[in-house]
Design an enzyme around this catalytic site. Structure first.
Site: not given
Ligand code: NBP
Length: 488
Positions: A141, A33-34, A273, A199-200, A203-204, A86-87, A139, A113
């Protein structure tokens, strides 16, 4: 020494849970992780006891690294690196870092995503760099990531055999023996992310349809939250059985600290989103009528204009809603049938868009398999998807789900109820944009002659845009000098 089966970058909630899921299935996982403190906290936490034992025994199979170089060096070849950050820009930033340290033939998997054109672009770029890329929808969560998500992978087909075992083992399972994985190869380039986007969007649509059913039952019939709980409980025992109906049922049981129902205290402003919007935008690009999902997006937009609506509510009037005097039980069943028929139109539109996108990008999508991917693990999981799978298994080239015998009969049976519900809502001034859009789509789709003849005449009148004639072959265009021909 090369040791891990797979590596994962991005230890926010989704990444952490996927890693534990992989380790719970016996895979060895390297993580990075960063922010390195997050890696240490996560790996350190695995040694503590979890109340429900979700990560018990995984500590030996998960190891954290502080540099990308060490992380990559710890993976078996060909290296499999899954990105869960993050996407958008962060995904590109991580890919750039990896490009410098991976070897030809290694595999990068983006599980976020991501917007499908980004995935198409990354697929091409990485192919040129000799790397194999997978963009996969995930998908379900946080809980799905931990216990079994729906996984929709697409990208470089050569990469699939190297990740298939891991992904199918960690995915949700369906079937009478619980042994059919909700994970199958979707198609080339951005196909996996596209299917996740659809899918999303669906879902909407499903969520808005449930909200409209709730609004009618609450306002036209005056049902209480306890009565609504009973209605949704009954609905969940029939053809509407699904995760979203189930959680809606449960929402009506939750009380606030003062004993009142929490749902009534929630501000009526929906957030989003963007994935529903992406689907609608691309529907417009493709020229396909994905009207329900687009209306569902607009319904969220209108809900977000809370202050404007409150101001307008003091100025604009509508009909007053009288106490309901009809057969309550019958009307509740009408709403159930309207919801079912509308939902069917929504899925029919979603599949029409998938077919159009497949044609546009040259993907070979298997619609039956896609229904199966959504059958478990994800937010739209439902009994209904089993019927959709059966329809596409019967006819893989089905042009529209509404033409399948089973669904045709279902919609025809629901029709009188569906029309009663929409007309009642209109008469009472209750907004039902998605119920109405569904019915209009059904009526439009089954209409052999629409008023577009007049529209073409208008276009030709003011812009000489020409028109095709009913008495001439298709593709032969005519023009009329309407100004000289008119009789006024
Ligand atoms: P987030 O979307 O909140 O992303 C956080 C992660 O991204 C952390 O590990 C952060 O590292 C890393 N990050 C960022 Br922000 N900028 C970065 C960079 N420039 N270089 C390297 N790492 C970076 O996390 P999440 O909610 O676990 O979702 C992850 C993906 O899965 C997203 O695309 C999200 O849309 C998708 N998704 C989420 C869900 C859900 O329910 N949450 C469901 C389905 C899909 P850091 O710790 O160093 O800041």
């Amino acid at each position: 020494m090369s040791q891990h089966d797979i590596g994962l970058i991005g230890l926010a909630v989704m990444g952490q849970n996927l890693v534990i899921n992989m380790a719970n299935h016996g895979f060895s996982v390297g993580v990075y992780n960063r922010t390195t403190a997050t890696t240490d906290d996560f790996v350190g936490g695995l040694k503590t006891e979890s109340a429900d034992k979700v990560w018990a025994g995984t500590a030996d199979r998960i190891k954290g690294y502080h540099t990308v170089e060490e992380f990559v060096a710890s993976l078996k070849a060909p290296r499999r690196v899954m990105i869960m950050v993050k996407a958008g820009g962060p995904v590109d930033a991580v890919i750039e870092q990896l490009k410098g340290v991976l070897s030809p033939g290694d595999i990068i998997i983006d599980g976020g995503n991501s917007y499908f054109p980004d995935t198409n672009r990354r697929h091409e770029d990485l192919k040129k760099a000799g790397l194999r890329f997978i963009g996969t929808g995930v998908s379900g969560g946080e809980e799905g990531a931990l216990k079994g998500p729906s996984i929709m992978p697409g990208g470089h087909p050569e990469a699939w055999p190297f990740v298939k075992d891991i992904f199918q083992k960690i995915s949700a399972k369906v079937g009478s023996n619980n042994d059919i994985p909700c994970c199958e190869w979707v198609g080339e380039a951005g196909a996996g992310q596209y299917v996740k986007m659809v899918h999303n969007g669906i879902e909407y649509g499903d969520m808005q349809l449930i909200c409209e059913a709730y609004f009618i039952l609450k306002n036209a019939l005056g049902l209480t939250n306890d009565e609504l709980y009973q209605v949704f409980k009954e609905w969940n025992a029939g053809e509407l059985e699904s995760y979203l109906i189930e959680i809606t049922r449960d929402i009506f049981t939750v009380k606030d600290a003062d004993g009142s129902h929490l749902v009534d205290k929630i501000l009526d402003t929906a957030q989003q989103k963007g994935t529903g919007k992406w689907m609608s935008q691309h529907a417009l690009d493709l020229g396909v009528p994905t009207t329900l999902i687009t209306e569902a997006v607009y319904a969220r937009c209108l809900s977000a204009q809370k202050d404007a609506r409150v101001r307008a509510s003091a100025v604009l009037s509508g009909p007053s809603i009288p106490a309901f005097t009809g057969d309550k039980k019958q009307f509740i069943d009408d709403v159930r049938q309207a919801l079912y028929a509308s939902k069917l139109c929504s899925y029919a539109q979603g599949y029409v868009q998938l077919d159009a996108a497949a044609k546009e990008f040259g993907w070979k999508l298997n619609n039956g398999n896609i229904a199966l991917l959504w059958r478990g693990g994800c937010i739209i999981r439902s009994r209904f998807l089993g019927d959709i799978k059966a329809a596409f298994d019967k006819n893989p080239n089905l042009e529209n789900l509404l033409l399948d015998d089973f669904f045709k009969a279902a919609v025809e049976m629901a029709q009188p109820s569906w029309r009663r519900v929409v007309s009642t809502a209109v008469q009472l001034g209750l907004p039902v944009p998605v119920f109405s859009a569904a019915l209009s789509y059904y009526d439009g789709y089954r209409c052999g002659r629409l008023p577009a003849n007049l529209l073409q005449a208008q276009r030709d009148y003011f812009g000489a845009h020409t028109y095709e004639r009913t008495d001439k072959p298709r593709g032969e265009y005519s023009h009329t000098d309407w100004i000289h021909e008119r009789k006024t």
